[in-house]
Design a protein around this motif. Structure first.
Motif, PDB file in Angstrom:
ATOM      1  N   THR A  19       0.841  -1.212   0.000  1.00 14.10           N
ATOM      2  CA  THR A  19       0.000   0.000   0.000  1.00 14.10           C
ATOM      3  C   THR A  19       0.871   1.256   0.000  1.00 14.10           C
ATOM      4  O   THR A  19       2.054   1.199   0.302  1.00 14.10           O
ATOM      5  CB  THR A  19      -0.927   0.041   1.239  1.00 14.10           C
ATOM      6  N   HIS A  20       0.222   2.371  -0.316  1.00 16.98           N
ATOM      7  CA  HIS A  20       0.948   3.641  -0.361  1.00 16.98           C
ATOM      8  C   HIS A  20       0.855   4.401   0.958  1.00 16.98           C
ATOM      9  O   HIS A  20       1.287   5.536   1.042  1.00 16.98           O
ATOM     10  CB  HIS A  20       0.366   4.510  -1.487  1.00 16.98           C
ATOM     11  N   SER A  56      -7.562   7.106   1.026  1.00 15.31           N
ATOM     12  CA  SER A  56      -7.911   5.732   0.655  1.00 15.31           C
ATOM     13  C   SER A  56      -8.508   5.661  -0.747  1.00 15.31           C
ATOM     14  O   SER A  56      -9.193   4.705  -1.094  1.00 15.31           O
ATOM     15  CB  SER A  56      -8.859   5.136   1.683  1.00 15.31           C
ATOM     16  N   LEU A  58      -7.099   4.937  -3.377  1.00 15.09           N
ATOM     17  CA  LEU A  58      -6.579   3.769  -4.102  1.00 15.09           C
ATOM     18  C   LEU A  58      -6.962   2.452  -3.434  1.00 15.09           C
ATOM     19  O   LEU A  58      -6.389   1.408  -3.766  1.00 15.09           O
ATOM     20  CB  LEU A  58      -5.058   3.873  -4.238  1.00 15.09           C
ATOM     21  N   TYR A  60      -9.162   0.610  -4.016  1.00 14.58           N
ATOM     22  CA  TYR A  60      -9.561  -0.388  -5.023  1.00 14.58           C
ATOM     23  C   TYR A  60      -8.401  -1.263  -5.479  1.00 14.58           C
ATOM     24  O   TYR A  60      -8.614  -2.339  -6.025  1.00 14.58           O
ATOM     25  CB  TYR A  60     -10.251   0.276  -6.225  1.00 14.58           C
ATOM     26  N   ASN A  61      -7.176  -0.803  -5.260  1.00 15.02           N
ATOM     27  CA  ASN A  61      -6.020  -1.640  -5.620  1.00 15.02           C
ATOM     28  C   ASN A  61      -5.711  -2.687  -4.558  1.00 15.02           C
ATOM     29  O   ASN A  61      -4.966  -3.626  -4.824  1.00 15.02           O
ATOM     30  CB  ASN A  61      -4.768  -0.767  -5.804  1.00 15.02           C
ATOM     31  N   TYR A  62      -6.254  -2.502  -3.362  1.00 17.44           N
ATOM     32  CA  TYR A  62      -5.824  -3.333  -2.232  1.00 17.44           C
ATOM     33  C   TYR A  62      -6.819  -4.425  -1.861  1.00 17.44           C
ATOM     34  O   TYR A  62      -6.449  -5.405  -1.235  1.00 17.44           O
ATOM     35  CB  TYR A  62      -5.550  -2.438  -1.018  1.00 17.44           C
ATOM     36  N   GLU A  69     -14.846   3.596  -8.113  1.00 16.05           N
ATOM     37  CA  GLU A  69     -14.163   4.770  -7.564  1.00 16.05           C
ATOM     38  C   GLU A  69     -15.097   5.975  -7.687  1.00 16.05           C
ATOM     39  O   GLU A  69     -15.440   6.393  -8.784  1.00 16.05           O
ATOM     40  CB  GLU A  69     -12.852   4.946  -8.330  1.00 16.05           C
TER      41      GLU A  69
ATOM     42  N   LYS B 209     -13.461   2.997 -12.729  1.00 14.82           N
ATOM     43  CA  LYS B 209     -12.873   4.232 -12.203  1.00 14.82           C
ATOM     44  C   LYS B 209     -12.548   5.212 -13.320  1.00 14.82           C
ATOM     45  O   LYS B 209     -12.465   4.840 -14.491  1.00 14.82           O
ATOM     46  CB  LYS B 209     -11.588   3.905 -11.440  1.00 14.82           C
ATOM     47  N   LEU B 211      -9.970   7.499 -12.372  1.00 13.33           N
ATOM     48  CA  LEU B 211      -8.704   8.016 -11.828  1.00 13.33           C
ATOM     49  C   LEU B 211      -7.523   7.315 -12.489  1.00 13.33           C
ATOM     50  O   LEU B 211      -7.451   6.082 -12.473  1.00 13.33           O
ATOM     51  CB  LEU B 211      -8.650   7.783 -10.310  1.00 13.33           C
ATOM     52  N   LEU B 213      -3.559   8.127 -12.239  1.00 12.25           N
ATOM     53  CA  LEU B 213      -2.505   9.024 -11.745  1.00 12.25           C
ATOM     54  C   LEU B 213      -1.289   9.036 -12.659  1.00 12.25           C
ATOM     55  O   LEU B 213      -0.549  10.010 -12.704  1.00 12.25           O
ATOM     56  CB  LEU B 213      -2.118   8.630 -10.316  1.00 12.25           C
TER      57      LEU B 213
END
Lengths: 251, 364
Positions: A19-20, A56, A58, A60-62, A69, B209, B211, B213
């Motif tokens: 995660t970021h 949070s 992102l 959806y990536n985790y 989104e 989505k 988004l 980046l």
């Protein structure tokens, strides 16, 4: 040689991605709890999450689930649209305090009042994280942020909004609880709350929202260790933990 | 099926149901609220979702969530409400989601008025919200066409995975006319909606989505969108010619309710021996630029008169098509004032008086 048993692994509900999130941030813990609950209740494969705008975004990536989104604050509207058309699916929104309590106030209040049968995970760290630490509707009196550099002046900006208390004033049945994740004991309690919320949805009972008090050492300007102490001493004092509302007939 | 007499808003609502759009989200606003009232009664017959939201902001975003299921979804509203939906429309365009929006326009800006106007052509056809995107826009000029185009809008929205909009005005919404619905709405087969969120069961998670980046990924999405708009320009341009021919000295360009009034004016002038033609865009995005250019380029067309219920919005598309090939005139009324055929005739006469009658070609 002894057999090596796996005692701790990445839950199936999370993807194998780093995660970021900043060091000391508790979003990762909360993600994990939600992911564990979805798997334990056997819901993962029919779940759709709705990510917010904010730290949070992102999410959806985790999560190992389908995801939408959302625009800032509108996750409850997306969740409403989706869940109404697919009541057989499990829908949850994951939102921060700027997203839910400020720009998305109308959407969350009306979704709760309609009794939409989805679950909201509301992460409250009393600040806008993603944009660099500005004042949120939940920022404590006197708390210093980038947009209240002399401390939040409640004479000008009002008092912090207590969301579960506000939502619990609605007459529509709901499950509403506030928890925290700054200590192991609190994490255990938080997981129980999240499991209860998704059980409410699984049983098609009511709207459910779990407010999770969370840390933001980066924008609070303190170390992760100090952040857990600050949460315990300050945030928890203004936002008392506990169950605020449960549907009738539910244990 | 026999013709039935219906109010425009109700006919549009019924058309949406017949096209398989049994999911509707709304917020009351004049002059289109009958769509909601009709569906509140009819939707239970179809087992679909009818939901009155807390605001048009929420409506747009409910559409976003609902469209993610892959089912046909729509809403109806009027100018100020459509403004509030632009956020969600931008996100849906970016995320390649279909939906249909019925916009029964009223006069503006601001709260404006509630009477018929064509004041939101720019908003509808030039994107509307933030970002580099377009929505497909169809403009009916009578109720039968409103019915037919509403059904078509659902097909096109799905075909392009893009929002599609019907723009009408209070005249289309409030007027009653006989309309006919097909026994069964027949449409070209479309691909299975593998993009819909149905749960990550036996497959990887699916993310809907807008988004991106990474600038390369975002540019790539913009290129994908542009490819769709280019395909629309090739395949979805729709227009109608009314009494165009070698005797026209003037070509009118008008759409929707205003075009219909122009037809009445043209008929009246024809009875006097004055020949005027009408070019009526039906798809206003994509706009029939090259088709209009072809029509105005005919040697008999001395000038082009654009008529709108606005201060001149479609006019800019007409200017682009005409590109100074012919003199261009404009007549517009706004604020909810609907020009009468007599006013249109007066404008045409002024233009004819200003330009000398063509000399008869000498025989070689």
């Amino acid at each position: 040689m002894q057999d090596i048993n796996t005692t701790f692994a990445r839950p199936e509900g999370l993807t194998d991605v780093v995660t970021h999130y900043c060091p000391g941030c508790t979003h990762g813990v909360i993600h994990r709890l939600v992911a564990e609950v979805l798997v334990e209740l056997g819901l993962r494969e029919r779940t759709v999450g709705v990510a917010p705008v904010g730290c949070s975004v992102l999410a959806y990536n985790y999560f190992n689930t389908d995801f939408l989104e959302s625009p800032h604050g509108r996750a409850p509207a997306l969740a409403t649209g989706f869940k109404r058309l697919r009541p057989d699916m499990i829908v949850f929104t994951y939102q921060g305090d700027g997203d839910l309590a400020s720009i998305g106030m109308a959407e969350i209040v009306h979704a709760a009042n309609r009794g939409e049968k989805f679950t909201t995970i509301f992460v409250n760290n009393a600040i806008y994280g993603m944009t660099g630490g500005q004042m949120a509707p939940t920022t404590l009196p006197g708390q210093v942020t980038a947009t209240c550099p002399f401390g939040r002046d409640t004479a000008l900006t009002g008092m912090p909004i207590r969301m579960v208390e506000l939502l619990s004033s609605l007459a529509t049945p709901a499950y509403l609880e506030r928890v925290a994740v700054h200590s192991p004991a609190h994490i255990v309690r938080a997981k129980k709350a999240i499991k209860t919320a998704f059980t409410c949805q699984k049983e098609e009972r009511c709207f459910s929202l779990i407010e999770v008090l969370s840390t933001c050492p980066t924008n609070w300007g303190i170390t992760p260790g100090e952040a857990t102490q600050w949460l315990d001493a300050n945030l928890k004092a203004f936002f008392p933990l506990g169950v605020y509302k449960r549907p009738e007939g539910m244990q | 099926m026999a013709k039935i007499l219906m109010k425009g808003n109700e006919a549009i609502a019924e058309a949406a149901l017949r096209a398989g759009a049994t999911n509707y989200f709304c917020y009351p606003i004049t002059p289109q609220t009958e769509v909601a009232e009709y569906l509140a009664k009819r939707m239970p017959d179809y087992g679909g979702v009818f939901l009155q939201a807390e605001s048009e902001v929420a409506v747009g975003n409910m559409l976003f969530g609902a469209a993610s299921t892959g089912k046909r979804v729509f809403t109806s509203s009027s100018s100020p409400g459509i403004s509030l939906m632009q956020e969600a429309l931008s996100y849906m365009a970016g995320a390649h989601l279909p939906c249909v929006i019925i916009n029964i326009m009223r006069g503006g800006p601001g709260l404006g008025g509630i009477l018929p106007a064509q004041s939101d052509y720019f908003q509808a056809t030039k994107g509307g919200g933030h970002g580099d995107y377009r929505i497909l826009v169809l403009a009916p000029s009578n109720l039968q066409e409103a019915v037919d185009l509403t059904m078509l809008a659902f097909h096109l929205a799905d075909k392009y995975r893009n929002p599609a909009m019907i723009i009408g005005d209070g005249m289309i919404g409030q007027m009653m006319e006989p309309v006919e619905f097909p026994e069964k709405y027949v449409e070209e087969e479309l691909p299975v909606k593998t993009w819909a969120a149905t749960g990550a069961s036996g497959r990887k998670p699916l993310i809907i989505k807008s988004l991106f980046l990474d600038p390369n990924a975002l540019e790539h999405n913009n290129i994908l969108l542009k490819e769709k708009y280019d395909q629309m320009a090739k395949e979805e341009v729709r227009f109608e010619l009314y009494k165009t021919g070698p005797k026209n000295r003037i070509l009118l360009v008008s759409y929707g309710t205003m075009a219909r009034i122009c037809q009445t004016a043209i008929d009246a002038l024809e009875a006097e021996g004055i020949s005027v033609g009408l070019f009526r865009p039906i798809s206003v995005y994509p706009f029939p630029h090259s088709q209009l250019r072809e029509e105005i380029s005919r040697p008999n067309v001395e000038s082009v008169l654009t008529i709108e219920m606005s201060m001149g919005q479609m006019l800019e598309d007409v200017e682009r098509a005409v590109a100074e090939r012919k003199p261009l005139a404009f007549f517009g009324r706004t604020g909810g004032i609907v020009p009468s055929p007599e006013e249109v005739i007066e404008q045409i006469r002024k233009l004819l008086d200003a330009q000398p009658a063509p000399r008869k070609a000498k025989k070689a």
